[in-house]
Design a protein around this motif. Sequence first.
Motif, PDB file in Angstrom:
ATOM      1  N   VAL A 163      22.753  10.356  52.885  1.00  0.00           N
ATOM      2  CA  VAL A 163      23.900  11.124  52.381  1.00  0.00           C
ATOM      3  C   VAL A 163      23.973  12.521  53.003  1.00  0.00           C
ATOM      4  O   VAL A 163      24.985  12.874  53.612  1.00  0.00           O
TER       5      VAL A 163
ATOM      6  N   ILE B  22      32.577  17.557  48.489  1.00  0.00           N
ATOM      7  CA  ILE B  22      32.035  16.797  47.360  1.00  0.00           C
ATOM      8  C   ILE B  22      32.416  15.329  47.515  1.00  0.00           C
ATOM      9  O   ILE B  22      31.606  14.425  47.279  1.00  0.00           O
ATOM     10  N   ALA B  23      33.636  15.097  47.977  1.00  0.00           N
ATOM     11  CA  ALA B  23      34.071  13.709  48.166  1.00  0.00           C
ATOM     12  C   ALA B  23      33.175  13.002  49.167  1.00  0.00           C
ATOM     13  O   ALA B  23      32.685  11.895  48.911  1.00  0.00           O
ATOM     14  N   TRP B  24      32.918  13.636  50.301  1.00  0.00           N
ATOM     15  CA  TRP B  24      32.113  12.883  51.268  1.00  0.00           C
ATOM     16  C   TRP B  24      30.607  12.991  51.016  1.00  0.00           C
ATOM     17  O   TRP B  24      29.810  12.524  51.786  1.00  0.00           O
ATOM     18  N   THR B  25      30.255  13.633  49.929  1.00  0.00           N
ATOM     19  CA  THR B  25      28.896  13.454  49.429  1.00  0.00           C
ATOM     20  C   THR B  25      28.850  12.272  48.461  1.00  0.00           C
ATOM     21  O   THR B  25      27.921  11.466  48.495  1.00  0.00           O
ATOM     22  N   ILE B  26      29.878  12.178  47.624  1.00  0.00           N
ATOM     23  CA  ILE B  26      29.827  11.189  46.547  1.00  0.00           C
ATOM     24  C   ILE B  26      30.139   9.787  47.070  1.00  0.00           C
ATOM     25  O   ILE B  26      29.481   8.812  46.686  1.00  0.00           O
TER      26      ILE B  26
ATOM     27  N   THR C  25      27.279   8.138  48.587  1.00  0.00           N
ATOM     28  CA  THR C  25      26.266   7.922  47.560  1.00  0.00           C
ATOM     29  C   THR C  25      26.572   6.650  46.767  1.00  0.00           C
ATOM     30  O   THR C  25      25.692   5.825  46.523  1.00  0.00           O
ATOM     31  N   ILE C  26      27.844   6.502  46.410  1.00  0.00           N
ATOM     32  CA  ILE C  26      28.225   5.302  45.656  1.00  0.00           C
ATOM     33  C   ILE C  26      28.014   4.052  46.509  1.00  0.00           C
ATOM     34  O   ILE C  26      27.445   3.057  46.075  1.00  0.00           O
TER      35      ILE C  26
END
Lengths: 693, 421, 110, 200
Positions: free
Chosen positions: A353, B110-114, B117-118
């Motif tokens: 990530v 935040i979007a391309w972290t989450i 992750t999902i």
Amino acid sequence: MTVTDRTITAPEETLALPAGPAVAHRPLGVFTRPQGSEGWRSWLFTVDHKRIGIMYGAAAMFFFLVGGAEALFIRLQLATPNGSVIGAGTYNGVFTMHGVTMVFLVIMPMAAAFANYLLPLQVGARDVAFPRLNAFSFWCFLAGGLLLVSSIFIGGWFQNAPDGGWFNYAPNSGLPFSPSKGIDFYAVGLQITGIASLVSSINLIVTVLNMRTKGMSFFRMPVLTWMLLITQFLLLFAIPVITVALFLLMFDRLWDANFFNVAAGADPLLWQHLFWIFGHPEVYILILPAFGIVSEIIPTFSRKPLFGYHFMVASGIAIGFMGWGVWAHHMFTSGIGPLAVAAFSVSTMFIAVPTGVKILNWLATMYRGRLRFTTPMLYAVGVVSMFTIGGLSGVTHAIAPSDTQQTDTYYIVAHFHYVIFGGALLGLFGGFYFWWPKAFGYKLSEAWGKASFWVMLVGFNFTFGPMHILGLQGMSRRISTYRADEGFALWNMVATIGSFVIAVGVAMFLWNVYASTRKWQRAGRPDVGPDPWDARGLEWMTASPVPEHNFDSEIEVERLDEFWHRKYGVDENHRVVKTATAEEVAHDGSNTKVHLPSPSYWPIVLGGGILLVGYGLIYNLWLAAAGLVLLVGAIYGWILEPADDPDAAGHHDDHHDDGDGHGDPSGNGGPDGNGESASAAAPADTEEAATVG
Amino acid sequence: MSRRLKVLVWLSSLLVIAGTIALIVVGIVVTDDHPLSTLSPVGRQGRDIARLINPIFIVAGVVFFLVQGAVLALWWRYRVGGSETGDGEHGYYEDDEFPDQTHGNDRLEIAWTIVPTILLAVISVFTLVALFALDDVDASDEDMVVTVIGQQWWWEYQYHLDGDTTTAPDFVTANELVIPAGVDVALDIKSRDVIHSFWIPKLNGKRDAVPGRSHDWVIQADNPGRYRGQCTEFCGLSHGYMKMVAVALTPSEFAQWRDNQMTPASAPAEGTAAAAGWEVFSQQCASCHAVNGLTSAANRGGAAESPPDDWDIYGEFNGGYAGPVITDELIAGAAPNLTHLMTRGTFAGSIFDLYLGAGDHIPYLELANRGTLNRGDLEAWISNAPERKPADADGLRGMPARTGLSPDDIDNVVAFLSTLD
Amino acid sequence: MATVTPESPDTAHAPDEHAHPSNWLYVKVAIALALLTAFEVFTYFETVHGWGDTAIIIMLVLMMLVKFFLVVAFFMHLKFDAPIFWRLFVFGLILAMAVYMVMLTAFRFW
Amino acid sequence: MADEATTHAEEHHTSTGISNEKLAMWVFLGSECLLFGGLISTYMFNKGRIGPNDIGPDDVFDIPFTSVSSFVLLMSSLTMVFAVSAIARGDLRGNRIWLATTAALGATFVAGQVYEFTAFYSEGLGFTTNLFGSAFYALTGFHGAHVTIGIIMLMSLYVMSMRGNLGPERAETVEIIGLYWHFVDIVWIVIFTIVYLFPQ
């Protein structure tokens, strides 16, 4: 830009490293302290972080050629089935030395070259915290590197080279199975380079924490500084772990201990755990500096600030942390049990990530930028593209069941070459092109640079791309040959051809260095100016090549990318306008009154002592004893070197330079309560330091 | 043509070209039969792994094309020309145009972290399910357990038909692991010296053989056939020459093979070449190689080739070592048990075929009767093994050279070996 | 940080000096250390009294930690010194414990 | 920021207000945690991996003796603190006395360790005897080497002080060496508990 005016105060009063001429020339016993900054001797005894950085780079380049030659031998041997270019024994030595050389003697010191040269400049410091210790780090690294490489020649061609793989699993590394001196060279050589890395990491951590110029808070530091700082922390904590493992191995081999003696009840997995607890942070030690370099190059040639600075820093820190919790993914097939495999499999997946965040931020930086594809930019974009491939294949073997098929095959070889060559090495080469004019005052040829980039990139993909296929087709790593009917011939031949294309690309780089240097020498020095690329970091705010004293006066930093903001402002329409030229903003290096730490004999003598101890441990303990005497003598010489006059507080030439506190404890002890004013500013800074720790 | 359209055409043609190349490569990789390929599993475990990883390869492929496409698109769309040397009036850029000085976008970050992750969380769920299923080593429906022992540089298989690995095995063989097709076979993987790794790519992933440890593993083959393998943990000098084969037979053939393996060899008839060969064998070879019914433990006592005591880990270590127990002469001293050598398709760590051009044409059980013996490699191997497969100079590991044997001796030994079927 | 900032300009050794505890405090700490050590040794000889091994180990670890932090906090001045030292050292300490405990757990050591 | 202080203060400006040397020592000690952690875990992992008839911890340890030498090392930390506060007060003579006492206590501890090693050896536990022996000697030997280096540094300080080179302005040098010394002591606190006192 009024800031400029404000910072140029009386130079002599803002020196970071005060020294009186009387001290610098004071004889010490039979020796006189080395002087001068010309001639080859001045390089041997230098304590200048820039020269040390350049020497790191040159040494790494030499070892790169050695490791590259070894790679070509590997590829020649494997080009055809039943290859017989080199025998199995030599092959094992060659691939082991290739791995050890490239990891410990090429990528790490190349990163150290950038760290040494750029860290003090980027935080606006005069030098590193401990200049003599810095010189020692280099000589100690060189001693370890030469000791390792000498094993190729000592006692016959590859007769005593390490042959247990860079991972050197026990019990194959034990005396019964590896009776030659090779593993001893491995254990001793890596200990020595480990000392160098550890010392250097302490030095650079203190430099970043303590030597930042006024206003340079943690979140005004360039991303490269951040990545290098994280790298140093990883080194700081990872090196002791491999030290323990190497000591156990050395005790087993030299003094018959039982740590990896299965007959005495030992469990060989202990080595694997210790090695990979070190080994996985090591991967990030290799790649993070390149990430930092890319993060400097892409904004410069996009004419935009880095997208998501705070996320870039945070993802780097996250990688640094998570890197400690994934080591056993190197051991999915070792039999560590399903629960451990499950835990490490999941933790490994999520390290993708923060890495992905970096890739996307680089792309976002380029988005709507004005991209100028100079050679450094080509390399940086090459990293984005090639590292992505390595990252994706990495995810496929984070999945433990799939890893049982892929581990120890050429699929893994492909994966980590995409990460370490496609990521780290391309990034470092980009860094060479980018900072070359800063270090030497002239540019490398763009035409040759671009050509060599494309040749290298094509060769790289032809070499390591097919290895994905070979691995999935079942070709194991570290096999010296394969049967004709196993079907590996086609892609191995392609890979071998590709490897020679890489060699051509590297040769073109070297030719570029040679030709550009010649051109510059013939034409007389063309002044590239302080800021040839219209860049952003503080290192561009002084003359090229950087004068010995770095900056003419202390710079006061008010924001991220301070130098760029001094050159550009914003008009009423929010359009960027140039407010000053680089020449107007940058220092010209004319302040010759700056006193610098004097050169010293002792770092190189100490390095020599360690080299003797190293050979002594392998061959003859009396030699080691002699080395120890030299070593202890050098330490005492070192300690006694500064003018040792307590009444002369504030006049020592290198009070910042003392490894174990023996030297002058700095003017902190001075009678006038000095230095402490700085601590009033400490709250904010140390608060931020918490995020580092 | 508008610039946007141009980019679109340029990009899509590039993608088409890249896709075509990728398809061709994938085609070659998948269709071309590679004996060690992980891409064409024929066993339950191998298939489970492929089922897990293939969709992930596709996801990775999509991400690959997206990122590379983005790099190329950004390159094409936003590149600007400028002075090659940077000494123009405006440095490297020909103009003073600056793009928007965007510093970032927290929501995007935040979007391309989450999102990844999902995605990874989903993948990890499937991974864990597959992982624990694969690790369920009790799934075997056969009693039989095969103790697989790696050593420099060959594999030994000890068959425990009753599944009790603490007692003496029923019979011992080397390099070719014969299993019944269609059923899970439990393996108990060990090592005698350094770490090796047992891997039959078409059947299952690999599992390390670690000295002092015992690792459970299961393999299964859907159909009868011969599946090749290679030691995949670097194990010293001849690591590359340490191969193995898994042979799957129909259950009835397996029973037949098993019964044959349990018969001891009988002495060759007096006066034949084979009898002379036995003489040579018992003096030169029997100190390491066992032939059930002919050699005895006494042959091996105090032999020069035995490993010295200080690293002799053959015996049981009372403090924690769970290695094999030497209980009788079935187990060789330091070399493969040759009782039924002629029933195997390969020799010398499976680096040589025992029968010329046999391939899969001759049914496994009929190799000894119908195959043409690969005399060249076999004789060369007997007289000077280290020349064909590098062995340690001190002669402690690997088969030592027997260059003192005359051609007649070697002929006789081969004649004797030929009786071992 | 609060311990660092409020120094008067005339103290030479700002971060540590101004809060230097008295020697008597050190002696008290040393007495505590000695008593703890005595009690540790006592548990060794008193195992016969039927305490389980686990109970003894837990007690020993607790006493060890108290001793450890007494020395670090007082003798090494971490209690009075700049917090960055504390953070650097404790980071190394926790990392070491975490990593090696995970390693031993992977060996099913406990 | 109180940067209006003297120019002298400017010269010794550090970003955190802490001296480089002290910061470096703490960074180094953070790193040492990983080194000793590795050695201690190696010991814990290996001490029981011996045969039932092998010589083990219960056969050799002499807890009263080791308790006394542990106590000696613990008290050397106290004398080290005294040395630091003496020099901070400007009491150079007191500093010398406490430095010498600390070095002497450290030397007593090392001598005790040497005695212990010889005693164990004569009871049959050599470095190569079994895994317990290898792990025990490696761990305690590493620690002993650290103590020895500490003693050499203390003695160097003592000599410097005798030659008049260790004035109050160098209090921090003594303090930094003291940090190292205390660290060696806390490592022994852990070793003493885990190696000697844990029920075997």
